[in-house]
Enzyme design. Structure first.
Site, PDB file in Angstrom:
ATOM      1  CG  ASN A  29      34.893  36.480  41.175  1.00 18.32           C
ATOM      2  OD1 ASN A  29      34.272  36.280  40.144  1.00 18.32           O
ATOM      3  ND2 ASN A  29      34.880  37.640  41.797  1.00 18.32           N
ATOM      4  N   GLY A  44      40.936  34.293  49.776  1.00 20.27           N
ATOM      5  CA  GLY A  44      42.207  33.781  50.277  1.00 20.27           C
ATOM      6  C   GLY A  44      42.260  32.270  50.399  1.00 20.27           C
ATOM      7  CG  ASP A  81      37.728  41.332  41.545  1.00 15.99           C
ATOM      8  OD1 ASP A  81      36.526  41.115  41.784  1.00 15.99           O
ATOM      9  OD2 ASP A  81      38.661  40.682  42.071  1.00 15.99           O
TER      10      ASP A  81
HETATM   11  P1  13P Z   1      39.798  33.692  45.913  1.00 16.22           P
HETATM   12  O1  13P Z   1      40.632  34.371  46.935  1.00 16.22           O
HETATM   13  O2  13P Z   1      39.063  32.521  46.495  1.00 16.22           O
HETATM   14  O3  13P Z   1      40.564  33.288  44.697  1.00 16.22           O
HETATM   15  O4  13P Z   1      38.658  34.729  45.429  1.00 16.22           O
HETATM   16  C1  13P Z   1      38.939  35.659  44.433  1.00 16.22           C
HETATM   17  C2  13P Z   1      37.880  36.706  44.289  1.00 16.22           C
HETATM   18  O5  13P Z   1      36.794  36.613  44.822  1.00 16.22           O
HETATM   19  C3  13P Z   1      38.203  37.859  43.451  1.00 16.22           C
HETATM   20  O6  13P Z   1      37.190  38.816  43.463  1.00 16.22           O
HETATM   21  O1  G3H Z   2      38.969  39.717  45.802  1.00 17.94           O
HETATM   22  C1  G3H Z   2      40.139  40.051  45.755  1.00 17.94           C
HETATM   23  C2  G3H Z   2      41.001  39.534  44.679  1.00 17.94           C
HETATM   24  O2  G3H Z   2      41.540  38.307  45.053  1.00 17.94           O
HETATM   25  C3  G3H Z   2      42.029  40.542  44.284  1.00 17.94           C
HETATM   26  O3  G3H Z   2      43.071  40.608  45.189  1.00 17.94           O
HETATM   27  O4  G3H Z   2      43.220  43.067  45.614  1.00 17.94           O
HETATM   28  O5  G3H Z   2      45.139  41.518  46.154  1.00 17.94           O
HETATM   29  O6  G3H Z   2      44.561  42.057  43.786  1.00 17.94           O
HETATM   30  P1  G3H Z   2      44.059  41.901  45.200  1.00 17.94           P
HETATM   31 ZN    ZN Z   3      36.203  38.932  45.385  1.00 17.21          ZN
END
Ligand code: 13P
Ligand code: G3H
Ligand code: ZN
Length: 330
Positions: A265, A192, A93
């Site tokens: 996501n 978030g 990700d």
């Molecule tokens: P959220 O913060 O809405 O759960 O989004 C997660 C995300 O886009 C991870 O790539």
């Molecule tokens: O898009 C971001 C995801 O929510 C991952 O979050 O980088 O804090 O693991 P993180």
């Molecule tokens: Zn994301």
């Protein structure tokens, strides 16, 4: 069975969205596998075909460095052994070019996201193209991003608000020039727990415009947590302080999926489940100090939550159909 996101998208496109869930530790991973198979209480429950779903496990750069990335790989490999009926992709990700190469070479990830969306268009194209070339040589799928996610304020003028959203014409050029397999698009969401003000929601006009220009091409919704009110209320009632949260309206997932949003996501919602369970356990039993007490409750609650998300995305009950398509192809 680990498959590419591309394989999952071929079955899902236009019908439902595949849930892409972030993991950071063991309990999240166990809850995730159980939830996607409809096993809510234990690993040994029978798989429920009515809700079993294909899914995507996402690992962010933060997750890779939280302990050591090798722990996550070992946990997922073990989960694959314990739940042999599961069909899922392992996805990086928000990768940088360097981390994408590391994941591609590892032979473990079936999909990577190159996120160069903060770069100007030509640079984003060039970086993404390089990653696609390396990934495709190894049979790994690539998600790229165009447009800027961010808080779209209600009082910003329409033009200014739309400036952050993905430009549909640019999206066509970007996909053609990079050869990416899916595209993360900015359609009004943000990462978030604080996404919208007032009655805001997804920008369906923008999704429709992109889909019209890229028919059949999988789009990805980042920042897709719904931030359920009931979860936030539980957290706040147990000593938390999360004021004025808001997420993607749950009833908007499926209409977006029908318009080509094939990957959704969800990370924040999983963190909220974790937070609610742990706060409640320690509020209700101040004498408690066994980490397994909240751990067990979290795995069960997270599994049930994942199943509930898959029902909203339309992926619940699709596992056997996906298995059948994969079998026909092999
Ligand atoms: P959220 O913060 O809405 O759960 O989004 C997660 C995300 O886009 C991870 O790539
Ligand atoms: O898009 C971001 C995801 O929510 C991952 O979050 O980088 O804090 O693991 P993180
Ligand atoms: Zn994301």
């Amino acid at each position: 069975m680990i498959v590419t996101t591309r394989e999952l998208f071929e079955h899902a496109y236009g019908k439902y969205a595949v849930g892409a869930y972030n993991i950071n530790n063991l309990e999240q991973t166990v809850g995730l596998f159980r939830g996607n198979l409809g096993k809510h209480q234990s690993n040994n429950d029978a798989t429920d075909p009515a809700v079993a779903a294909p899914f995507i496990i996402q690992i962010s750069r933060g997750a890779r460095s939280y302990t050591d990335k090798r722990f996550l790989e070992a946990i997922i490999r073990t989960a694959e052994e314990i739940f042999p009926e599961a069909i899922f992709a392992v996805h990086l990700d928000h990768g940088t070019e360097e981390v994408c190469y590391e994941c591609i070479e590892s032979g473990f990830y079936s999909s990577v996201m190159i996120d160069a969306s903060h770069e100007e268009f030509e640079k984003n194209v060039a970086i993404t193209r390089r990653v696609v070339e390396r990934a495709h040589e190894r049979g790994v799928s690539v998600e790229a991003e165009l447009g800027m996610l961010g808080g779209v304020e209600e009082d910003i003028q329409v033009d200014a608000a739309h400036a952050c959203l993905t430009d549909p014409d640019q999206a066509v050029e970007f996909v053609q020039r990079t050869g990416c397999d899916s595209l993360a698009v900015a359609i009004g969401t943000s990462h978030g727990a604080y996404k919208f003000k007032g009655k805001q929601g997804l920008h369906f006009d923008r999704i429709r415009a992109i889909q019209q220009r890229l028919p059949g091409f999988p789009l990805v919704m980042h920042g897709a947590s719904s931030v359920p009110r009931w979860l936030v209320d539980r957290i706040n009632a147990a000593g938390g302080n999360l004021p004025d949260t808001s997420g993607v309206p749950e009833q908007e997932y499926l209409p977006a999926a029908r318009l080509g949003v094939t990957k959704v996501n969800i990370d924040t919602d999983g963190r909220l489940v974790w937070c609610a369970v742990h706060r409640e356990v320690f509020r209700d039993a101040p004498e408690e100090f066994d980490l397994r007490t909240p751990g067990k409750r979290f795995m069960a609650e997270y599994a049930a939550f994942i199943t509930s998300r898959n029902k909203l995305l339309g992926s619940a009950g699709q596992l056997e159909a996906v298995r059948a398509t994969l079998a026909v192809r092999t």
